[in-house]
Design a protein around this motif. Structure first.
Motif, PDB file in Angstrom:
ATOM      1  N   VAL A   1       0.839  -1.200   0.000  1.00  0.00           N
ATOM      2  CA  VAL A   1       0.000   0.000   0.000  1.00  0.00           C
ATOM      3  C   VAL A   1       0.874   1.250   0.000  1.00  0.00           C
ATOM      4  O   VAL A   1       0.584   2.227  -0.713  1.00  0.00           O
ATOM      5  N   LEU A   2       1.963   1.233   0.757  1.00  0.00           N
ATOM      6  CA  LEU A   2       2.904   2.371   0.717  1.00  0.00           C
ATOM      7  C   LEU A   2       3.399   2.561  -0.714  1.00  0.00           C
ATOM      8  O   LEU A   2       3.477   3.688  -1.218  1.00  0.00           O
ATOM      9  N   GLY A   3       3.720   1.432  -1.369  1.00  0.00           N
ATOM     10  CA  GLY A   3       4.222   1.491  -2.745  1.00  0.00           C
ATOM     11  C   GLY A   3       3.188   2.099  -3.670  1.00  0.00           C
ATOM     12  O   GLY A   3       3.516   2.933  -4.520  1.00  0.00           O
ATOM     13  N   LEU A   4       1.938   1.699  -3.480  1.00  0.00           N
ATOM     14  CA  LEU A   4       0.883   2.264  -4.327  1.00  0.00           C
ATOM     15  C   LEU A   4       0.789   3.773  -4.135  1.00  0.00           C
ATOM     16  O   LEU A   4       0.588   4.522  -5.094  1.00  0.00           O
ATOM     17  N   THR A   5       0.950   4.204  -2.875  1.00  0.00           N
ATOM     18  CA  THR A   5       0.882   5.640  -2.620  1.00  0.00           C
ATOM     19  C   THR A   5       2.012   6.368  -3.342  1.00  0.00           C
ATOM     20  O   THR A   5       1.796   7.372  -4.019  1.00  0.00           O
ATOM     21  N   LEU A   6       3.230   5.836  -3.203  1.00  0.00           N
ATOM     22  CA  LEU A   6       4.367   6.464  -3.886  1.00  0.00           C
ATOM     23  C   LEU A   6       4.139   6.469  -5.402  1.00  0.00           C
ATOM     24  O   LEU A   6       4.402   7.451  -6.091  1.00  0.00           O
TER      25      LEU A   6
ATOM     26  N   GLY B   1      13.148  11.424   1.202  1.00  0.00           N
ATOM     27  CA  GLY B   1      11.908  10.877   1.783  1.00  0.00           C
ATOM     28  C   GLY B   1      11.530   9.561   1.126  1.00  0.00           C
ATOM     29  O   GLY B   1      11.183   8.588   1.803  1.00  0.00           O
ATOM     30  N   THR B   2      11.615   9.508  -0.189  1.00  0.00           N
ATOM     31  CA  THR B   2      11.250   8.282  -0.892  1.00  0.00           C
ATOM     32  C   THR B   2      12.157   7.139  -0.494  1.00  0.00           C
ATOM     33  O   THR B   2      11.701   6.034  -0.157  1.00  0.00           O
TER      34      THR B   2
ATOM     35  N   ARG C   1       9.562  -0.583   9.423  1.00  0.00           N
ATOM     36  CA  ARG C   1       9.198   0.143  10.648  1.00  0.00           C
ATOM     37  C   ARG C   1       8.067   1.085  10.269  1.00  0.00           C
ATOM     38  O   ARG C   1       8.273   2.195   9.801  1.00  0.00           O
ATOM     39  N   ARG C   2       6.876   0.635  10.500  1.00  0.00           N
ATOM     40  CA  ARG C   2       5.764   1.207   9.758  1.00  0.00           C
ATOM     41  C   ARG C   2       5.384   2.623  10.170  1.00  0.00           C
ATOM     42  O   ARG C   2       5.084   3.448   9.314  1.00  0.00           O
ATOM     43  N   LEU C   3       5.448   2.893  11.453  1.00  0.00           N
ATOM     44  CA  LEU C   3       5.080   4.246  11.884  1.00  0.00           C
ATOM     45  C   LEU C   3       6.061   5.253  11.314  1.00  0.00           C
ATOM     46  O   LEU C   3       5.670   6.305  10.785  1.00  0.00           O
ATOM     47  N   LEU C   4       7.319   4.898  11.380  1.00  0.00           N
ATOM     48  CA  LEU C   4       8.354   5.768  10.829  1.00  0.00           C
ATOM     49  C   LEU C   4       8.138   5.965   9.340  1.00  0.00           C
ATOM     50  O   LEU C   4       8.241   7.077   8.804  1.00  0.00           O
ATOM     51  N   ALA C   5       7.807   4.857   8.645  1.00  0.00           N
ATOM     52  CA  ALA C   5       7.589   4.939   7.196  1.00  0.00           C
ATOM     53  C   ALA C   5       6.452   5.909   6.896  1.00  0.00           C
ATOM     54  O   ALA C   5       6.510   6.653   5.916  1.00  0.00           O
ATOM     55  N   LEU C   6       5.433   5.915   7.760  1.00  0.00           N
ATOM     56  CA  LEU C   6       4.310   6.832   7.528  1.00  0.00           C
ATOM     57  C   LEU C   6       4.742   8.297   7.651  1.00  0.00           C
ATOM     58  O   LEU C   6       4.353   9.131   6.841  1.00  0.00           O
ATOM     59  N   VAL C   7       5.561   8.550   8.669  1.00  0.00           N
ATOM     60  CA  VAL C   7       6.062   9.919   8.831  1.00  0.00           C
ATOM     61  C   VAL C   7       6.848  10.330   7.591  1.00  0.00           C
ATOM     62  O   VAL C   7       6.678  11.429   7.041  1.00  0.00           O
ATOM     63  N   LEU C   8       7.669   9.392   7.113  1.00  0.00           N
ATOM     64  CA  LEU C   8       8.529   9.714   5.971  1.00  0.00           C
ATOM     65  C   LEU C   8       7.711   9.931   4.698  1.00  0.00           C
ATOM     66  O   LEU C   8       7.958  10.856   3.927  1.00  0.00           O
ATOM     67  N   ILE C   9       6.695   9.059   4.500  1.00  0.00           N
ATOM     68  CA  ILE C   9       5.930   9.190   3.259  1.00  0.00           C
ATOM     69  C   ILE C   9       5.086  10.454   3.295  1.00  0.00           C
ATOM     70  O   ILE C   9       4.795  11.053   2.252  1.00  0.00           O
ATOM     71  N   SER C  10       4.730  10.918   4.495  1.00  0.00           N
ATOM     72  CA  SER C  10       3.942  12.154   4.521  1.00  0.00           C
ATOM     73  C   SER C  10       4.810  13.348   4.142  1.00  0.00           C
ATOM     74  O   SER C  10       4.320  14.335   3.600  1.00  0.00           O
ATOM     75  N   ILE C  11       6.105  13.227   4.405  1.00  0.00           N
ATOM     76  CA  ILE C  11       7.012  14.290   3.920  1.00  0.00           C
ATOM     77  C   ILE C  11       6.971  14.330   2.392  1.00  0.00           C
ATOM     78  O   ILE C  11       6.844  15.384   1.774  1.00  0.00           O
ATOM     79  N   VAL C  12       7.029  13.128   1.801  1.00  0.00           N
ATOM     80  CA  VAL C  12       6.991  13.064   0.335  1.00  0.00           C
ATOM     81  C   VAL C  12       5.704  13.704  -0.172  1.00  0.00           C
ATOM     82  O   VAL C  12       5.720  14.526  -1.098  1.00  0.00           O
TER      83      VAL C  12
ATOM     84  N   LEU D   1       3.876  15.919   1.210  1.00  0.00           N
ATOM     85  CA  LEU D   1       3.920  17.377   1.400  1.00  0.00           C
ATOM     86  C   LEU D   1       4.714  18.050   0.288  1.00  0.00           C
ATOM     87  O   LEU D   1       4.292  19.072  -0.277  1.00  0.00           O
ATOM     88  N   ILE D   2       5.858  17.447  -0.037  1.00  0.00           N
ATOM     89  CA  ILE D   2       6.680  18.029  -1.101  1.00  0.00           C
ATOM     90  C   ILE D   2       5.917  17.996  -2.430  1.00  0.00           C
ATOM     91  O   ILE D   2       5.984  18.936  -3.225  1.00  0.00           O
ATOM     92  N   VAL D   3       5.157  16.910  -2.640  1.00  0.00           N
ATOM     93  CA  VAL D   3       4.403  16.819  -3.887  1.00  0.00           C
ATOM     94  C   VAL D   3       3.403  17.967  -3.959  1.00  0.00           C
ATOM     95  O   VAL D   3       3.275  18.632  -4.990  1.00  0.00           O
ATOM     96  N   SER D   4       2.730  18.261  -2.835  1.00  0.00           N
ATOM     97  CA  SER D   4       1.748  19.348  -2.926  1.00  0.00           C
ATOM     98  C   SER D   4       2.437  20.700  -3.079  1.00  0.00           C
ATOM     99  O   SER D   4       1.939  21.571  -3.787  1.00  0.00           O
ATOM    100  N   ILE D   5       3.607  20.836  -2.483  1.00  0.00           N
ATOM    101  CA  ILE D   5       4.364  22.088  -2.696  1.00  0.00           C
ATOM    102  C   ILE D   5       4.773  22.202  -4.165  1.00  0.00           C
ATOM    103  O   ILE D   5       4.734  23.277  -4.770  1.00  0.00           O
ATOM    104  N   THR D   6       5.136  21.059  -4.746  1.00  0.00           N
ATOM    105  CA  THR D   6       5.519  21.059  -6.159  1.00  0.00           C
ATOM    106  C   THR D   6       4.373  21.576  -7.018  1.00  0.00           C
ATOM    107  O   THR D   6       4.568  22.400  -7.907  1.00  0.00           O
ATOM    108  N   PHE D   7       3.175  21.084  -6.723  1.00  0.00           N
ATOM    109  CA  PHE D   7       2.014  21.562  -7.479  1.00  0.00           C
ATOM    110  C   PHE D   7       1.854  23.068  -7.317  1.00  0.00           C
ATOM    111  O   PHE D   7       1.583  23.789  -8.274  1.00  0.00           O
TER     112      PHE D   7
END
Lengths: 120, 932
Positions: free
Chosen positions: A29-34, B613-614, B623-634, B636-642
């Motif tokens: 699911v993380l991959g799908l998001t990316l 971030g990626t 480490r899933r909680l950490l991964a969530l924090v990291l992917i939310s950075i990504v 955020l950057i995507v929305s800034i890019t827009f």
């Protein structure tokens, strides 16, 4: 700037595709998001990169292409629905099958290893 | 009179036996015969016209663009076959009435039989290639049903399956051949194709057409090496054999050769192939027939041999040979049908078909024996019988042909040997069954059959004699008409008479009779000789091969479709890589002509954050909680890019979706292991996947680079020009969404609603393991709803709603709109859920998200339909500016109503997903302290 943008899209795609091929549902699911970030950025860029010219009449002399933006906007929302669906599906699979593996069963190589260590 | 009725009546007639199946058997059979009988009368009425060289036609357009018409024609050849099909068919109906026992489902049998009759009529009357093929396949299917009629017998099932496989495969070859033929000839109309023989023979595709059509004909007519299915089809009830394997089904193959004779013959390739196949079939069939102990087996191989004879005649390069072939089609149908019926009577009245048991039946059934002996004599080619005449013609033509050049003299010798073998097996049929001592261990005492069971045999035997004695009077004109259709030109002179004087063919006949007698007399030695060979069982071999194929298919499926989604994902990615990557190899330079825009530090910093971030998301995905924090950075950057690249609407949408997504992930994470429980993959797989993923990333990145560095023409100038005047808004993105492409948006919110409902169903009844503590063993906080959060979120709610209203209202002209406003409202409400719990929100009457989705969709659809009231197309926008008190001038547009539908659907869908998942955590959560 275009080079940097393309590299970012490439990196996002790589990360997304790699995670989609993993065996844990959460990673997929993380991959799908990316991957949906990558796709959205890719589609958006087909209108070319324009700085500071939003497609609002009267504000910009040379507005950015609004069509890819409109397409990507709905894509983002649909992407959310898809991610949510995949995530809930992962939960459901865990509830019904008792593990969080994509294939719904623990891989053979892991099982073998487990058996071996139990035997020892 | 309309030709269509000839095949149509039997088709309707298939219902008669089914409807009358509970009636008295004779009544049912009689009614069944009505439709074919009328058809037969209709055919008879056509005789004068056809004998006057006319071809009757009828045609209805079906799919004319594909050259497909429902069209029938009746020429001499069609007439001959229609008479055989309907005439013998009627006799078989009468015969089957007495043959079938009380236990057999007679209605079903007759229905299959008449269906088969329709299919045969369809073949011989079709004037369209594809239609002909359709009926051809229908004969395969209906014959399958007939052969397997006694489906409780293994023999019947296996025999039927084999027949269907072989003739069905041949049918596919025929289809290919006919399509090629139609393409080369430029028409699928048979009459037109038959006119274009020269064109077809000159084309490069001719050998392919000929071989494919011949494969169809050879499989159907049981020609060597496809002959092995026919003996196994003898498991069918004997009326079926009498009909299918003498007069009709197997004759379809030779009909095909006759039909396409004007087009496909006249080349050495045809003559050599067809005559060789025919000759080998003639000899193999005749030789094998001699050793069969089963009465029907003998007849089956003799049928193969006679079909070979007809094929051989079509393969001899003289015109008279083709005439002889047509003549033998008639003769063989008549005597073989009567022989099969006689064999059926013997089987029926004595309980056995084994010639080692059947002996001396003359005493018990002299009348039937006489009939059978006459028919068998005709099969052997004895003078005064019809079989003699066509055999004489064969012998004469083998002497006249020059098919094999200087080696052509082999054919008459082979034909004489074949004739001798035919005499031998016919002798065996007569002598072994009716004389040769006493019956051995028969289950029943043989006796004469019921009176009417013999009638069909009598009719056929009388025909044998009639044609044999007065050929010109009885079939002369019919034969001329049919042969005229085959040769497609004026016929050479020939005389149908018994006596042609002392000549070489007569000598060959005499030699055949003597040789046959000698062979039969010495059969003891011959049998002993043959016993040395192991009999090749076609059925075993066939079944083994079928088994092999299914096992291989199963093994392949097991390997290919092993149920591993991970593997499918891999295969999908690899395929995508191949298809997307290979065209990239042809692109020489990625860089286009658009000048690259200058970089600045902000962009570099954002790109660095996104890349880091990626990568860290991937690295720490376990480490899933950490991964969530990291992917939310990504995210955020995507929305800034827009935002940076002139897409404020996208930036706002991405930002709000990001918030909802992360909340959703956090909720889900509660139920999933927060640490990956297993090591993900063995190292070699990680390397493999990383390689593939990098390649995909490289391809996508390069493609993206190639696109954005090239100048382009967009259709967006239209939207920009018409946004204000046509849609009444200055925010072009929003106007596209709710107006220009409103129909797409409608589809997308519908998808959103469906996804939400799907998730709702997935959540229903889900039972999950709820951990009492986090992965480090710390119990969850007992303060579920901290007071600070409660107060702040409560205070924020009106503000957030106000903002979402503002975003909604301004959306048409400035960044904003239904999607974003909907997400903002949803987030504001989710915050209440987080702060106060599900029950608190529910108490305040916020629920029923299904309804909100429905209302939203309904508003959107009704708004679209509203334009119908003003006689405008679906979703035409109306807008007007009003002067409002306090607010000032403000625009009202129907698009805003549509956007309201979007707004409500987004809220409904988002909350339906999140609130229901959240409810799961609340209701399932164990009471503090009680767990563990």
């Amino acid at each position: 700037m275009e080079t940097v943008y393309a590299i970012c899209v490439g990196v996002l795609t790589t990360g997304g595709v790699y995670l989609v091929m993993r065996s844990h549902t959460f990673s997929v699911v993380l991959g799908l998001t990316l991957l949906s970030y990558a796709v959205n950025l890719f589609l958006f860029a087909s209108g070319r990169l324009v700085v500071n010219q939003p497609a609002i009449l009267g504000q910009s002399a040379n507005p950015a292409d609004p069509l890819p933006q409109a397409l990507v906007l709905t894509a983002i929302v649909i992407g959310f629905a898809m991610t949510a669906f995949a995530l809930i599906l992962a939960l459901r699979a865990r509830s019904d099958l008792g593990n969080d593996q994509v294939d719904g069963r623990v891989r053979d190589d892991v099982l073998n290893k487990r058996k071996k260590s139990q035997g020892e | 009179m309309n030709l269509l009725w000839i095949p149509l009546l039997p088709l309707l007639g298939t219902l008669v036996p089914l409807l009358t199946t509970r009636w008295e058997r004779s009544q049912s059979a009689a009614l069944t015969a009505v439709a074919p009988a009328i058809s037969l009368v209709l055919v008879l009425l056509c005789i004068p016209d056809v004998f006057n060289q006319q071809t009757l036609q009828v045609s209805y357009p079906w799919v004319p663009q594909l050259g497909l018409n429902l069209s029938f024609h009746l020429d001499g050849l069609g007439l001959l076959f229609s008479l055989l099909i309907l005439g013998i068919g009627l006799l078989v109906i009468l015969y089957a009435r007495y043959y079938l026992s009380e236990k057999d489902h007679m209605g079903r049998f007759y229905a299959y039989l008449i269906l088969f009759m329709t299919a045969m009529l369809g073949i011989v009357l079709s004037n369209n290639l594809i239609q002909l093929w359709f009926f051809w396949e229908l004969t395969s299917i209906s014959s399958f049903l007939l052969i397997s009629f006694w489906s409780d017998k293994t023999e019947a099932r296996k025999g039927a399956r084999m027949a269907l496989t072989i003739t069905g495969a041949g049918g596919l070859a025929l289809l290919a051949g006919l399509i090629l033929l139609g393409e080369v000839a430029g028409s699928y109309n048979l009459s037109e194709v038959l006119q274009r023989g020269d064109l077809i023979r000159a084309s490069d595709a001719y050998p392919a057409i000929m071989v494919l059509v011949l494969i169809g004909a050879f499989t159907k007519s049981a020609q060597f090496p496809f002959h092995f299915w026919l003996p196994h089809a003898m498991a069918a009830p004997t009326p079926v054999s009498a009909y299918l394997h003498s007069a009709t089904m197997v004759k379809a193959g030779v009909f095909l050769m006759a039909r396409f004779y004007p087009v496909l013959a006249q080349s050495d390739l045809w003559f050599i192939t067809v005559s060789l196949v025919g000759l080998s079939t003639l000899l193999v069939g005749a030789y094998t027939a001699l050793f069969k102990h089963d009465l029907k087996g003998l007849l089956a191989y003799s049928t193969i041999s006679h079909l070979g004879l007809i094929t051989l005649l079509f393969g001899l390069n003289t015109q008279l040979a083709a005439i002889a072939a047509v003549f033998h089609i008639i003769n063989h149908a008549v005597f073989k049908a009567s022989l099969f019926m006689a064999a059926g009577i013997i089987d029926h009245e004595s309980g056995s078909r084994d010639m080692r048991q059947l002996n001396g039946l003359w005493k018990y059934m002299p009348y039937t024996a006489t009939l059978a002996m006459v028919a068998a004599a005709s099969m052997a080619g004895v003078p005064l019988l019809n079989g003699f005449l066509s055999k004489e013609m064969l012998f004469a033509e083998t002497l006249h042909q020059s098919t094999f050049g200087s080696l052509s003299w082999v054919i008459p010798i082979m034909a004489t040997i074949g004739g001798a073998l035919a005499v031998a097996y016919s002798l065996r049929f007569i002598h072994d069954v009716f004389f040769n001592g006493e019956p051995i261990n028969l289950p029943k005492t043989p006796h004469e059959p019921p009176r009417y069971m013999r009638v069909p045999v009598e009719v056929l035997v009388v025909l044998c004699l009639l044609v044999g004695i007065v050929p010109e009077w009885s079939v002369g004109e019919l034969l001329r008409a049919a042969a005229g259709a085959v040769l497609g030109q004026t016929l050479p002179a020939f005389s149908l008479s018994i006596w042609h004087g002392f000549n070489l063919p007569l000598l060959m006949s005499a030699l055949a009779v003597l040789g046959g007698g000698w062979l039969y007399y010495n059969r003891g030695h011959l049998f002993a000789f043959q016993d040395q060979f192991v009999e090749w069982d076609a059925k075993l071999e066939f079944e083994r091969n079928i088994q092999r194929i299914t096992t291989a298919a199963a093994r392949f499926t097991e390997w290919f479709d092993n149920g591993s989604l991970q593997r499918y994902a891999f295969a999908l990615v690899v395929m995508a890589l191949v298809f997307a990557g290979s065209p990239m190899l042809e692109l020489e330079v990625a860089l286009g002509s658009r000048p690259e825009q200058p970089l600045n530090w902000a962009v570099i910093a954002a790109a660095a954050m996104l890349i880091i971030g990626t990568i860290t998301t991937v690295v720490f995905s376990h480490r899933r909680l950490l991964a969530l924090v990291l992917i939310s950075i990504v995210g955020l950057i995507v929305s800034i890019t827009f935002a940076y690249f002139s897409a404020p609407d996208l930036a706002l949408t991405q930002l709000s979706v990001e918030v909802v997504t992360i909340i959703l992930f956090l909720l889900a994470l509660f139920f999933l292991p927060q640490h990956a429980s297993l090591r993900d993959s063995p190292p070699q797989r990680i390397v493999r996947d990383l390689t593939i993923a990098s390649l995909v990333g490289a391809v996508v990145g390069t493609l993206c680079y190639a696109i954005i560095t090239r100048p382009f023409e967009s259709i967006s100038s239209f939207f920009i020009a018409n946004s204000k005047t046509g849609g009444g808004g200055t925010n072009v993105v929003n106007v596209i969404l709710v107006d220009f492409r409103g129909y797409d948006t409608l589809g997308e919110i519908a998808v959103l609603g469906i996804a939400a409902l799907g998730i709702f169903k997935l959540l229903a009844g889900m039972r999950l393991f709820v951990p009492a503590s986090d992965y480090r063993g710390r119990p969850w906080s007992e303060d579920k709803h901290p007071i600070m959060l409660k107060k702040v979120s409560q205070a924020l709610l009106p503000l957030a709603l106000l903002i979402s209203a503002y975003i909604f209202l301004r959306g048409h002209n400035l960044p904003g709109g239904g999607f974003i406003a909907g997400l903002v409202t949803a987030i504001a409400l989710i915050q209440q859920y987080i702060a106060h719990g599900v029950d608190w929100v529910k108490e305040r009457g916020v629920s029923g998200y299904h309804g909100i989705i429905a209302v939203g969709l309904l508003i959107a659809v009704l708004t679209g339909m509203g334009s119908w009231l003003f006689e405008r197309p679906f979703m035409t926008t109306w807008f007007e500016y009003f002067k409002w008190p306090v607010v000032g001038k403000f625009e009202l547009a129907s698009a805003m109503l549509f956007d309201l539908g979007v707004y409500l659907t987004v809220i409904g869908a988002t909350l339906l997903i999140l609130a229901n998942l959240g409810k799961l955590t609340t209701s399932e959560r164990p009471k503090a302290g009680v767990s563990d």
